[in-house]
Structures are given as C-alpha cells and as structure tokens.
Motif scaffolding. Structure first.
Motif, PDB file in Angstrom:
ATOM      1  N   LYS A   8       0.836  -1.211   0.000  1.00 55.45           N
ATOM      2  CA  LYS A   8       0.000   0.000   0.000  1.00 55.45           C
ATOM      3  C   LYS A   8       0.871   1.262   0.000  1.00 55.45           C
ATOM      4  CE  LYS A   8      -4.045  -1.981   2.184  1.00 55.45           C
ATOM      5  NZ  LYS A   8      -4.273  -2.645   3.459  1.00 55.45           N
ATOM      6  N   SER A   9       1.924   1.236   0.833  1.00 53.97           N
ATOM      7  CA  SER A   9       2.734   2.461   1.001  1.00 53.97           C
ATOM      8  C   SER A   9       3.738   2.686  -0.124  1.00 53.97           C
ATOM      9  CB  SER A   9       3.525   2.406   2.312  1.00 53.97           C
ATOM     10  OG  SER A   9       2.689   2.132   3.384  1.00 53.97           O
ATOM     11  N   TYR A  10       4.241   1.617  -0.713  1.00 52.31           N
ATOM     12  CA  TYR A  10       5.390   1.799  -1.618  1.00 52.31           C
ATOM     13  C   TYR A  10       5.165   1.220  -3.012  1.00 52.31           C
ATOM     14  CZ  TYR A  10       7.515   2.460   3.000  1.00 52.31           C
ATOM     15  OH  TYR A  10       7.787   2.887   4.271  1.00 52.31           O
ATOM     16  N   GLU A  11       3.935   1.119  -3.438  1.00 50.99           N
ATOM     17  CA  GLU A  11       3.679   0.541  -4.760  1.00 50.99           C
ATOM     18  C   GLU A  11       4.480   1.268  -5.849  1.00 50.99           C
ATOM     19  OE1 GLU A  11      -0.420   0.164  -5.904  1.00 50.99           O
ATOM     20  OE2 GLU A  11       0.183  -0.917  -7.723  1.00 50.99           O
ATOM     21  N   GLY A  12       5.184   0.499  -6.662  1.00 48.64           N
ATOM     22  CA  GLY A  12       5.981   1.082  -7.748  1.00 48.64           C
ATOM     23  C   GLY A  12       7.310   1.666  -7.296  1.00 48.64           C
ATOM     24  N   LYS A  13       7.590   1.551  -5.985  1.00 49.06           N
ATOM     25  CA  LYS A  13       8.823   2.187  -5.471  1.00 49.06           C
ATOM     26  C   LYS A  13       9.868   1.171  -5.000  1.00 49.06           C
ATOM     27  CE  LYS A  13       6.481   6.379  -4.015  1.00 49.06           C
ATOM     28  NZ  LYS A  13       5.499   6.752  -3.052  1.00 49.06           N
ATOM     29  N   PHE A  14       9.653  -0.102  -5.271  1.00 52.80           N
ATOM     30  CA  PHE A  14      10.645  -1.104  -4.837  1.00 52.80           C
ATOM     31  C   PHE A  14      10.804  -2.175  -5.906  1.00 52.80           C
ATOM     32  CE2 PHE A  14       6.520  -2.548  -3.334  1.00 52.80           C
ATOM     33  CZ  PHE A  14       6.528  -3.923  -3.521  1.00 52.80           C
ATOM     34  N   ALA A  21       0.816 -11.651  -0.168  1.00 46.61           N
ATOM     35  CA  ALA A  21       0.432 -10.229  -0.163  1.00 46.61           C
ATOM     36  C   ALA A  21       0.717  -9.575  -1.519  1.00 46.61           C
ATOM     37  CB  ALA A  21       1.171  -9.490   0.954  1.00 46.61           C
ATOM     38  N   MET A  22       1.854  -9.924  -2.133  1.00 41.73           N
ATOM     39  CA  MET A  22       2.169  -9.313  -3.443  1.00 41.73           C
ATOM     40  C   MET A  22       1.184  -9.796  -4.500  1.00 41.73           C
ATOM     41  SD  MET A  22       6.291  -8.814  -3.771  1.00 41.73           S
ATOM     42  CE  MET A  22       6.944 -10.252  -2.958  1.00 41.73           C
ATOM     43  N   LYS A  23       0.830 -11.096  -4.409  1.00 42.57           N
ATOM     44  CA  LYS A  23      -0.152 -11.643  -5.359  1.00 42.57           C
ATOM     45  C   LYS A  23      -1.465 -10.847  -5.245  1.00 42.57           C
ATOM     46  CE  LYS A  23       0.734 -16.107  -5.547  1.00 42.57           C
ATOM     47  NZ  LYS A  23       0.648 -17.401  -4.889  1.00 42.57           N
ATOM     48  N   GLN A  24      -1.901 -10.679  -3.996  1.00 40.30           N
ATOM     49  CA  GLN A  24      -3.149  -9.923  -3.728  1.00 40.30           C
ATOM     50  C   GLN A  24      -3.090  -8.517  -4.320  1.00 40.30           C
ATOM     51  OE1 GLN A  24      -5.998 -10.202  -1.660  1.00 40.30           O
ATOM     52  NE2 GLN A  24      -5.733 -12.428  -1.577  1.00 40.30           N
ATOM     53  N   ALA A  25      -1.904  -7.910  -4.231  1.00 41.98           N
ATOM     54  CA  ALA A  25      -1.744  -6.521  -4.690  1.00 41.98           C
ATOM     55  C   ALA A  25      -1.444  -6.452  -6.191  1.00 41.98           C
ATOM     56  CB  ALA A  25      -0.630  -5.843  -3.898  1.00 41.98           C
ATOM     57  N   GLY A  26      -1.349  -7.614  -6.835  1.00 42.40           N
ATOM     58  CA  GLY A  26      -1.085  -7.632  -8.286  1.00 42.40           C
ATOM     59  C   GLY A  26       0.355  -7.278  -8.629  1.00 42.40           C
ATOM     60  N   ILE A  27       1.271  -7.569  -7.696  1.00 47.16           N
ATOM     61  CA  ILE A  27       2.693  -7.278  -7.953  1.00 47.16           C
ATOM     62  C   ILE A  27       3.404  -8.600  -8.275  1.00 47.16           C
ATOM     63  CG2 ILE A  27       4.845  -6.464  -6.875  1.00 47.16           C
ATOM     64  CD1 ILE A  27       3.037  -4.574  -5.177  1.00 47.16           C
ATOM     65  N   SER A  28       4.118  -8.633  -9.377  1.00 51.41           N
ATOM     66  CA  SER A  28       4.789  -9.886  -9.759  1.00 51.41           C
ATOM     67  C   SER A  28       6.189  -9.949  -9.138  1.00 51.41           C
ATOM     68  CB  SER A  28       4.863 -10.006 -11.283  1.00 51.41           C
ATOM     69  OG  SER A  28       5.681  -8.981 -11.799  1.00 51.41           O
ATOM     70  N   TYR A  29       6.622 -11.160  -8.833  1.00 47.74           N
ATOM     71  CA  TYR A  29       7.908 -11.351  -8.133  1.00 47.74           C
ATOM     72  C   TYR A  29       8.583 -12.601  -8.661  1.00 47.74           C
ATOM     73  CZ  TYR A  29       4.648 -14.400  -5.742  1.00 47.74           C
ATOM     74  OH  TYR A  29       3.683 -15.337  -5.489  1.00 47.74           O
ATOM     75  N   GLY A  30       9.852 -12.759  -8.251  1.00 48.87           N
ATOM     76  CA  GLY A  30      10.599 -13.960  -8.652  1.00 48.87           C
ATOM     77  C   GLY A  30      11.273 -13.771 -10.000  1.00 48.87           C
ATOM     78  N   VAL A  31      11.739 -14.875 -10.549  1.00 52.92           N
ATOM     79  CA  VAL A  31      12.569 -14.846 -11.757  1.00 52.92           C
ATOM     80  C   VAL A  31      11.873 -14.156 -12.942  1.00 52.92           C
ATOM     81  CG1 VAL A  31      13.623 -16.375 -13.477  1.00 52.92           C
ATOM     82  CG2 VAL A  31      13.882 -16.870 -11.043  1.00 52.92           C
ATOM     83  N   GLU A  32      10.579 -14.380 -13.068  1.00 52.46           N
ATOM     84  CA  GLU A  32       9.851 -13.769 -14.197  1.00 52.46           C
ATOM     85  C   GLU A  32       9.186 -12.446 -13.811  1.00 52.46           C
ATOM     86  OE1 GLU A  32       9.781 -15.148 -17.186  1.00 52.46           O
ATOM     87  OE2 GLU A  32      10.834 -16.964 -16.591  1.00 52.46           O
ATOM     88  N   GLY A  33       9.313 -12.047 -12.548  1.00 47.52           N
ATOM     89  CA  GLY A  33       8.518 -10.902 -12.067  1.00 47.52           C
ATOM     90  C   GLY A  33       9.279  -9.586 -12.005  1.00 47.52           C
TER      91      GLY A  33
END
Ligand code: AHR
Length: 369
Positions: free
Chosen positions: A244-250, A267-279
């Motif tokens: 919530k606080s840092y979307e797009g900033k990390f 939590a990242m999945k819920q927020a629609g933020i992709s992570y890991g090797v492809e994220g």
C-alpha cells in the motif's frame, strides 16, 4: 550420569577453556581450533555404530532440558525434530522439551525449571541475545553445563559451547548475490524492502547488519525495514502494508526467513505485484527448508540462503566430549549452502572467500529437511 561428576567435568572444561584463552565470544581462538567461521562436518547420527560411544552407553539415562524458541517457522520445526531424534529415549536420553512460544520470560522460567529438576545438561536456543547472565550463573552454580544452539548470547559467556550459523555472513551473502545478480541482469538501481525476523534475535540482527553493509557500500536504498516476527502471518501483514505504502517504489524484497517469504508472496499476489525470476520484484529469503526450496525451483523465490537447523548431532558431540572429561570447542559453525533458481552465476565472493551457488533440483529438495 551423576550430577557431581558433571559439575566437576564442567568446572574442568570451563577452566581449560579459560586457560586456552577462548572464554568469551569473539575472543582469540586457541591455536589448534579451526578458524572461527570454518564449518564443522556433521557428526555421524546416533545409531548402532555410535552406540558404544554414546554418553549413555554406561546405562545411565541422560536428562536434557531444551528451552526451544517456539514453533514459528518450518525451520523451527526441523530444529525441534533434530533434537527429538538425537536425544530420544532409545538413544539413552530423557529430553525435557519446552516450547517457549517466543516469550523470553517463559524461556528464563523454563531454564530455572530445568535447574529445579536437576537435569544433566541444558540446551538453550535464545529468543533474544541479551538478559542471560543471571540465569546462566544459576546454571553454573548448580553445576549444569549449558549448550547454546542457533541464536547467540551476547551478554554472558557462561555456557560450554555454542553450535549454529553465522547470521551476518548470511546477510552479507544475500547482498553480494544481489549485487552480482543485478549486474548480470543489467539492473542499475536497487530499492529494497526488508522484512526482518523477531526483534532482538541474533538471527535478525546479523542478517540485517550483513545486508545493510552491502547496501550502504553499493549505494542502494533500503526503503523500509520492519519485523515480520519470522512468521508467515507476520510476513503477509508487513508486505500488505508495504504494497500500500510503496507501490511502484521497490524492486527487491528481502525476507529474513522462508515463512515470511510465503506470506510476502501472498500479499504481493493480492496486490497484483509480480515477483521472482519472471517478475518485477526480486525475492530473497533465508533458511532454505524444503518448502522454501520448492519456491526457488519454481522461480518464485530468486535466492535462498540456508540456515542449518540440524544442530543436535553436534550438541551430542559436545556432550560426549564433556562426559569423557574433554573440552569442547566454544563455537561450532555448521555447514550451509546458498540456493538459486537460475544458472547464471556459479559463485560469489563473501568476506574475500569464494562460495558456490547451488541451482535447486528435485534431488536437492528431496534431500533437504
Ligand atoms: O534463529 C533462526 C531463525 O529462527 C530462522 O531463520 C527462522 O526461521 C527461525 O524462526
């Protein structure tokens, strides 16, 4: 084994340790000791071959009190199982186990309870690194040897031996890996969010210091650093508020254990933020228990730095040494491996030493705790 004999052996062992000049953590190692950080080879498990050697071979049951941190993580479960397997009734032990549920007051009470029970040895995995001198003095006065595992004690040296991991090296390793990985991927700017472990735990302190050292050296930004208490719920809660606080900033999330990483992924999945090797976000974790390694293999976690929970065989060696009148090493570092998903870096340099990176396979996962 009779208490007086143990008390006498403890005094002899402690005196010998002091004479050897390694009575305090961080003091000079005796000339014949391995370098402070040299990992020890795992001793053979208690079993048929080891039986003649076991401290309980004389037929006396050895009573051990173990004040465990709690049950917050997969790592902790593996640590508890390691102790229960080695210090089993069939191996000649009576293990008094207390799950302290991450409560330091309960842990001090547990140790005092072991003194009351007149156990032969006490094992402590200290929830926090301070506040130990008084109770360790009580153990010493009662003639009960204390063996510390995993986390360290900073304000007392009144224990016989410590067996565990170098948490600062783990943090440095995460930083050095990130530096090399970012260079390979052409990533020029690092903005990292850290989800710390429990406040006051030496595992948290060491990993935080190690990673920060590299971040400061490389000019990275640590956007925020908050405790997730080494739990999945804690990781999820902190990551939810970070999103919530840092979307797009990390572009990097460092979780100080696997369970926090599981929560952070949710939590990242819920927020629609992709992570890991492809994220979009590089995800780093510590512990490398089975479930953590599965996520490294699937590419959800980019790198996982092992913290070895299997201290009990080493502790049994310490007990055997004490029982035979010897002086155990004051510090025993266990061997650990660093795991990655991609085969693009085979080694990294940490503290001037070259370490291998291991690409996770099914066989590696199957062999892990
Ligand atoms: O002290 C070791 C740490 O404690 C592990 O990394 C974590 O999973 C545990 O709860």
């Amino acid at each position: 084994m009779k208490r007086k004999l143990i008390g006498l052996l403890l005094c002899v062992a402690m005196t010998a340790t002091m004479l050897a000049g390694c009575g305090s953590k961080g003091g000079d190692a005796p000339a014949d000791a391995p370098a402070a950080d040299t990992p020890a080879e795992a001793p053979a498990e208690s079993g048929d071959d080891a039986e003649a050697d076991a401290p309980a071979a004389s037929g006396d049951v050895i009573t051990i009190g173990f004040a465990q941190v709690g049950h917050e993580s997969d790592w902790r479960t593996a640590s508890t199982k390691s102790c229960q397997d080695v210090f089993s009734a069939e191996n000649g032990y009576d293990l008094q186990f207390v799950d302290c549920d991450n409560d330091s007051a309960v842990q001090l009470e547990a140790v005092r309870g072991f003194i009351e029970q007149d156990v032969d040895y006490i094992i402590i995995d200290p929830i926090v690194s301070t506040g130990w001198d008084t109770v360790l003095t009580e153990c010493e006065d009662a003639g009960i040897p204390v063996i510390v595992i995993d986390r360290t004690i900073d304000d007392s040296d009144k224990y016989v031996s410590w067996v565990g991991s170098n948490f600062k090296t783990e943090g440095l390793a995460a930083g050095e890996w990130l530096k090399a990985y970012a260079a390979e991927k052409g990533i020029n700017e690092i903005n990292a969010l850290v989800i710390e472990g429990s406040t006051g735990a030496s595992a948290t302190i060491g990993r935080t210091e190690g990673f920060k050292e590299i971040a400061d050296r490389e000019g990275w930004t640590i956007v925020d650093s908050q405790s997730g208490d080494f739990t999945q719920d804690g990781g999820a809660e902190v990551m939810e508020s970070y999103c919530k606080s840092y979307e797009g900033k990390f572009n990097v999330v460092v979780c100080q254990n696997d369970n926090e990483a599981f929560g952070a992924m949710d939590a990242m999945k819920q927020a629609g933020i992709s992570y890991g090797v492809e994220g979009d976000v590089i995800l780093i974790s510590f512990d490398a228990c089975t479930a953590g390694l599965e996520f490294v293999k699937s590419g959800d976690i980019n790198a996982d730095f092992e913290c070895n929970p299997l201290a009990a065989p080493f502790v049994e060696e310490v007990i055997k040494t004490l029982a035979s009148g010897g002086t155990p090493e004051k510090e025993v570092y266990m061997e650990e491996h660093w795991f990655v998903n991609e085969d693009i870096l085979s080694t990294i340099e940490v503290n001037g030493e070259t370490h291998n990176l291991t690409v996770v396979t099914d066989d590696i996962i199957a062999a892990q705790y």
